[in-house]
Design an enzyme around this catalytic site. Sequence first.
Site, mmCIF file in Angstrom:
data_model
loop_
_atom_site.group_PDB
_atom_site.id
_atom_site.type_symbol
_atom_site.label_atom_id
_atom_site.label_comp_id
_atom_site.label_asym_id
_atom_site.label_seq_id
_atom_site.Cartn_x
_atom_site.Cartn_y
_atom_site.Cartn_z
ATOM 1 N N GLY A 114 51.096 47.454 46.807
ATOM 2 C CA GLY A 114 50.519 47.706 48.138
ATOM 3 C C GLY A 114 49.558 48.969 48.390
ATOM 4 O O GLY A 114 49.334 49.314 49.190
ATOM 5 N N SER A 117 45.431 47.634 44.356
ATOM 6 C CA SER A 117 44.958 47.678 43.089
ATOM 7 C C SER A 117 43.955 46.450 42.954
ATOM 8 O O SER A 117 43.186 46.600 42.043
ATOM 9 C CB SER A 117 46.173 47.330 42.039
ATOM 10 O OG SER A 117 46.760 46.069 41.869
ATOM 11 N N ASP A 161 41.070 46.363 52.438
ATOM 12 C CA ASP A 161 41.100 47.098 51.253
ATOM 13 C C ASP A 161 39.799 47.137 50.341
ATOM 14 O O ASP A 161 39.526 48.303 50.075
ATOM 15 C CB ASP A 161 42.059 46.509 50.346
ATOM 16 C CG ASP A 161 43.738 46.496 50.884
ATOM 17 O OD1 ASP A 161 43.692 47.109 51.962
ATOM 18 O OD2 ASP A 161 44.500 46.202 49.995
#
EC number: 2.7.1.36
Length: 334
Positions: A114, A117, A161
């Site tokens: 989470g 990565s 992200d």
Amino acid sequence: MRVLASAPAKIILFGEHSVVYGKPAIAAAINLRTYVRAEFNDSGRIKIEAHDIKTPGLIVSFSENEIYFESDYGKAAEVLSYVRQAIELVQEEADKNGRGITVSITSQIPVGAGLGSSAAVAVATIGAVSKLLGLELTNEEIGKLGHRVELLVQGASSGIDPTVSAIGGIIHYEKGKFEHLPFMELPIVVGYTGSSGSTKELVAMVRRTYEEMPEIVEPILTSMGKVVEKARETLLSELEEGQKLARLGRLMNINHGLLDALGVSTKKLSELVYAARTAGALGAKITGAGGGGCMYALAPERQSEVATAITIAGGTPMITEISREGLRIEEVLP
Ligand SMILES: Nc1ncnc2c1ncn2[C@@H]1O[C@H](COP(=O)(O)OP(=O)(O)O)[C@@H](O)[C@H]1O
Ligand SMILES: C[C@@](O)(CCOP(=O)(O)O)CC(=O)O
Ligand SMILES: [Mg+2]
């Protein structure tokens, strides 16, 4: 020529999963990094050296004078698909795919936890390989390419992200657009359950629930979006620091409850969340896709107590800082 690039992990402060449905979310880059070195080789092939990735166990069987390898190398290769897609996209953009390239990865970011990565490895790879191939891309453009990588590998991705990993700081993100929020040191503790969850699978699981019961899931996602807007308002408000953090903590707890309702929490994640709250955190919630991985707590002046509580509950605490910097070119050697 050799290029070394690095990109940070992130925590999603508010709004994971609902962000995939076009609702807003807030994320912050943190100071754990993935490092990618890219250089030309003479083999004409792409070579990927992933030093921190565990591949499924090696299975061999023996007869009198033969060894049979029974490991699923297809699975092992699949693990490298973010890196492969990242390299291929850059080669396409640069209109160059003749030369062999060796990409070597080392990472401080736990995988499937989470903390983004997948985005960090995609962004750092794009950063290193684009520089190697002489492409001039801004960090924002690299974030957009990182989003394409996640879409190709996962089938679905909001893009938050790769965006925050590329540009750093604290961002408010909605449907591909972002705004930097004022930088502040947040007194957080991350708690790692030690197990992992696959973002691809968890996003697909939420999608199935959504399709089966849209009349129930839609209001949950809408509430999550409202939590995010309230959090943004709070972060931008003139409230005194203590009041601001207390309000954010309450919003985190609501967000965690909504994520639990979507089915992405686990017993261990909830245990770490409750342990942190009992030890004095103002709020605690999952970060990222869930199904294992990490939670984070907001704990002004209680960070070490909360870290201890997380350890006692069987997790691994990490006291991290927000990173102003996103993608960084560390070194270019001729
Ligand atoms: N250091 C690394 N080297 C190669 N691939 C990596 C690395 N770190 C992450 N990945 C890729 O990202 C995947 C995990 O991404 P994901 O399921 O989105 O979880 P998270 O982004 O939360 O860690 C891994 O299975 C692997 O494919
Ligand atoms: C669940 C989601 O909102 C965040 C996933 O983050 P991570 O891969 O678990 O670090 C998916 C997305 O935003 O694309
Ligand atoms: Mg990911």
